[in-house]
Motif scaffolding. Structure first.
Motif, PDB file in Angstrom:
ATOM      1  N   GLU A  51       0.823  -1.212   0.000  1.00  0.00           N
ATOM      2  CA  GLU A  51       0.000   0.000   0.000  1.00  0.00           C
ATOM      3  C   GLU A  51       0.861   1.268   0.000  1.00  0.00           C
ATOM      4  O   GLU A  51       0.429   2.324  -0.432  1.00  0.00           O
ATOM      5  N   LEU A  52       2.082   1.151   0.490  1.00  0.00           N
ATOM      6  CA  LEU A  52       2.976   2.309   0.581  1.00  0.00           C
ATOM      7  C   LEU A  52       3.818   2.517  -0.674  1.00  0.00           C
ATOM      8  O   LEU A  52       4.283   3.632  -0.934  1.00  0.00           O
ATOM      9  N   ALA A  57       9.792   7.128  -2.388  1.00  0.00           N
ATOM     10  CA  ALA A  57      10.788   7.699  -3.289  1.00  0.00           C
ATOM     11  C   ALA A  57      12.151   7.595  -2.639  1.00  0.00           C
ATOM     12  O   ALA A  57      12.277   7.615  -1.410  1.00  0.00           O
ATOM     13  N   ILE A  58      13.145   7.465  -3.467  1.00  0.00           N
ATOM     14  CA  ILE A  58      14.529   7.489  -3.006  1.00  0.00           C
ATOM     15  C   ILE A  58      15.218   8.598  -3.783  1.00  0.00           C
ATOM     16  O   ILE A  58      15.150   8.641  -5.013  1.00  0.00           O
ATOM     17  N   HIS A  62      24.211  14.195  -5.343  1.00  0.00           N
ATOM     18  CA  HIS A  62      25.471  14.173  -6.089  1.00  0.00           C
ATOM     19  C   HIS A  62      26.605  14.237  -5.068  1.00  0.00           C
ATOM     20  O   HIS A  62      26.528  14.991  -4.095  1.00  0.00           O
ATOM     21  N   PRO A  63      27.678  13.460  -5.258  1.00  0.00           N
ATOM     22  CA  PRO A  63      28.737  13.410  -4.241  1.00  0.00           C
ATOM     23  C   PRO A  63      29.495  14.728  -4.044  1.00  0.00           C
ATOM     24  O   PRO A  63      30.054  14.958  -2.975  1.00  0.00           O
ATOM     25  N   LEU A  64      29.503  15.600  -5.048  1.00  0.00           N
ATOM     26  CA  LEU A  64      30.288  16.832  -4.938  1.00  0.00           C
ATOM     27  C   LEU A  64      29.456  18.115  -4.957  1.00  0.00           C
ATOM     28  O   LEU A  64      29.956  19.167  -4.577  1.00  0.00           O
ATOM     29  N   LYS A  65      28.233  18.038  -5.414  1.00  0.00           N
ATOM     30  CA  LYS A  65      27.397  19.233  -5.549  1.00  0.00           C
ATOM     31  C   LYS A  65      26.088  19.047  -4.781  1.00  0.00           C
ATOM     32  O   LYS A  65      25.650  17.918  -4.583  1.00  0.00           O
ATOM     33  N   PRO A  66      25.448  20.145  -4.402  1.00  0.00           N
ATOM     34  CA  PRO A  66      24.134  20.023  -3.751  1.00  0.00           C
ATOM     35  C   PRO A  66      23.028  19.825  -4.794  1.00  0.00           C
ATOM     36  O   PRO A  66      22.127  20.645  -4.955  1.00  0.00           O
ATOM     37  N   VAL A  67      23.120  18.733  -5.527  1.00  0.00           N
ATOM     38  CA  VAL A  67      22.155  18.394  -6.568  1.00  0.00           C
ATOM     39  C   VAL A  67      21.570  17.030  -6.223  1.00  0.00           C
ATOM     40  O   VAL A  67      22.306  16.115  -5.858  1.00  0.00           O
ATOM     41  N   TYR A  68      20.255  16.904  -6.357  1.00  0.00           N
ATOM     42  CA  TYR A  68      19.571  15.662  -6.011  1.00  0.00           C
ATOM     43  C   TYR A  68      18.857  15.103  -7.235  1.00  0.00           C
ATOM     44  O   TYR A  68      18.321  15.852  -8.045  1.00  0.00           O
ATOM     45  N   SER A  69      18.846  13.788  -7.333  1.00  0.00           N
ATOM     46  CA  SER A  69      18.139  13.112  -8.412  1.00  0.00           C
ATOM     47  C   SER A  69      17.159  12.112  -7.823  1.00  0.00           C
ATOM     48  O   SER A  69      17.378  11.578  -6.738  1.00  0.00           O
ATOM     49  N   TRP A  70      16.076  11.869  -8.563  1.00  0.00           N
ATOM     50  CA  TRP A  70      15.119  10.844  -8.183  1.00  0.00           C
ATOM     51  C   TRP A  70      15.719   9.493  -8.547  1.00  0.00           C
ATOM     52  O   TRP A  70      15.801   9.150  -9.708  1.00  0.00           O
ATOM     53  N   ILE A  77       3.756   9.237  -6.740  1.00  0.00           N
ATOM     54  CA  ILE A  77       4.578  10.442  -6.808  1.00  0.00           C
ATOM     55  C   ILE A  77       4.702  10.916  -8.253  1.00  0.00           C
ATOM     56  O   ILE A  77       4.613  12.109  -8.537  1.00  0.00           O
ATOM     57  N   CYS A  78       4.857   9.981  -9.184  1.00  0.00           N
ATOM     58  CA  CYS A  78       4.933  10.361 -10.599  1.00  0.00           C
ATOM     59  C   CYS A  78       3.632  10.999 -11.068  1.00  0.00           C
ATOM     60  O   CYS A  78       3.650  11.914 -11.901  1.00  0.00           O
ATOM     61  N   LYS A  79       2.501  10.558 -10.522  1.00  0.00           N
ATOM     62  CA  LYS A  79       1.219  11.169 -10.887  1.00  0.00           C
ATOM     63  C   LYS A  79       1.163  12.632 -10.448  1.00  0.00           C
ATOM     64  O   LYS A  79       0.555  13.452 -11.121  1.00  0.00           O
ATOM     65  N   ILE A  80       1.782  12.945  -9.322  1.00  0.00           N
ATOM     66  CA  ILE A  80       1.803  14.337  -8.860  1.00  0.00           C
ATOM     67  C   ILE A  80       2.523  15.211  -9.884  1.00  0.00           C
ATOM     68  O   ILE A  80       2.087  16.320 -10.183  1.00  0.00           O
ATOM     69  N   TRP A  81       3.632  14.725 -10.428  1.00  0.00           N
ATOM     70  CA  TRP A  81       4.403  15.458 -11.426  1.00  0.00           C
ATOM     71  C   TRP A  81       3.845  15.265 -12.843  1.00  0.00           C
ATOM     72  O   TRP A  81       4.274  15.900 -13.771  1.00  0.00           O
ATOM     73  N   ASN A  82       2.924  14.317 -12.974  1.00  0.00           N
ATOM     74  CA  ASN A  82       2.293  14.007 -14.260  1.00  0.00           C
ATOM     75  C   ASN A  82       3.292  13.499 -15.299  1.00  0.00           C
ATOM     76  O   ASN A  82       3.150  13.772 -16.490  1.00  0.00           O
ATOM     77  N   LYS A  83       4.318  12.795 -14.822  1.00  0.00           N
ATOM     78  CA  LYS A  83       5.300  12.190 -15.721  1.00  0.00           C
ATOM     79  C   LYS A  83       6.179  11.238 -14.917  1.00  0.00           C
ATOM     80  O   LYS A  83       6.202  11.281 -13.683  1.00  0.00           O
ATOM     81  N   GLU A  84       6.908  10.388 -15.613  1.00  0.00           N
ATOM     82  CA  GLU A  84       7.889   9.508 -14.971  1.00  0.00           C
ATOM     83  C   GLU A  84       9.097  10.359 -14.582  1.00  0.00           C
ATOM     84  O   GLU A  84       9.682  11.036 -15.427  1.00  0.00           O
ATOM     85  N   ILE A  85       9.444  10.365 -13.307  1.00  0.00           N
ATOM     86  CA  ILE A  85      10.542  11.228 -12.849  1.00  0.00           C
ATOM     87  C   ILE A  85      11.766  10.455 -12.370  1.00  0.00           C
ATOM     88  O   ILE A  85      12.801  11.057 -12.097  1.00  0.00           O
ATOM     89  N   THR A  86      11.669   9.126 -12.277  1.00  0.00           N
ATOM     90  CA  THR A  86      12.827   8.336 -11.864  1.00  0.00           C
ATOM     91  C   THR A  86      14.000   8.626 -12.796  1.00  0.00           C
ATOM     92  O   THR A  86      13.856   8.579 -14.011  1.00  0.00           O
ATOM     93  N   GLY A  87      15.142   8.956 -12.214  1.00  0.00           N
ATOM     94  CA  GLY A  87      16.339   9.276 -12.984  1.00  0.00           C
ATOM     95  C   GLY A  87      16.507  10.756 -13.287  1.00  0.00           C
ATOM     96  O   GLY A  87      17.587  11.193 -13.663  1.00  0.00           O
ATOM     97  N   GLU A  88      15.451  11.543 -13.112  1.00  0.00           N
ATOM     98  CA  GLU A  88      15.544  12.972 -13.392  1.00  0.00           C
ATOM     99  C   GLU A  88      16.082  13.729 -12.181  1.00  0.00           C
ATOM    100  O   GLU A  88      16.037  13.243 -11.053  1.00  0.00           O
ATOM    101  N   GLN A  89      16.547  14.925 -12.441  1.00  0.00           N
ATOM    102  CA  GLN A  89      17.024  15.781 -11.360  1.00  0.00           C
ATOM    103  C   GLN A  89      15.821  16.298 -10.574  1.00  0.00           C
ATOM    104  O   GLN A  89      14.833  16.735 -11.157  1.00  0.00           O
ATOM    105  N   PHE A  90      15.915  16.236  -9.253  1.00  0.00           N
ATOM    106  CA  PHE A  90      14.871  16.748  -8.375  1.00  0.00           C
ATOM    107  C   PHE A  90      14.769  18.255  -8.553  1.00  0.00           C
ATOM    108  O   PHE A  90      15.779  18.950  -8.561  1.00  0.00           O
ATOM    109  N   MET A  91      13.586  18.745  -8.747  1.00  0.00           N
ATOM    110  CA  MET A  91      13.291  20.177  -8.896  1.00  0.00           C
ATOM    111  C   MET A  91      13.874  20.770 -10.173  1.00  0.00           C
ATOM    112  O   MET A  91      14.146  21.963 -10.233  1.00  0.00           O
TER     113      MET A  91
END
Length: 106
Positions: A51-52, A57-58, A62-70, A77-91
């Protein structure tokens, strides 16, 4: 295996974890990993938390920059963004100021 619940486990989630689903996930992880620092992949039975899963999401930093990826994003969660976001950069579509501010706080 049976669904994880507070009555089936002796390990209780800390009181700071307020959301019931977060407590369920915490108890699942604690019971799966036991005394080890992490669970073995072969011991993880996702049917116990099916159910969860759409809302899990995980994120990976990035090891050197303050950058996050899905690293993984459930279907809910993908429905909220209305697309597949796995592998994309967060925000990635956010304003630079907002993205920098949130990443700095993370």
């Amino acid at each position: 295996m049976a669904k994880i619940s507070e009555t089936t486990l002796q390990q209780r989630a800390p009181e700071e974890i307020l959301h019931p689903d977060s407590r369920t996930l915490f108890r699942f992880w604690e019971s799966t990993r036991g005394e080890n620092s992490t669970a073995l992949r072969s011991n993880i039975d996702l049917k116990q938390i099916k159910e969860l899963l759409p809302w899990l999401a995980i994120m990976e930093r990035h090891p050197l920059k303050p950058v996050y990826s899905w690293r993984l994003a459930g279907t809910g969660i993908c429905k909220i963004w209305n697309k597949e976001i796995t592998g994309e950069q967060f925000m990635a579509d956010w304003d630079q100021f907002e993205r920098d501010t949130v990443c700095r706080l993370m």
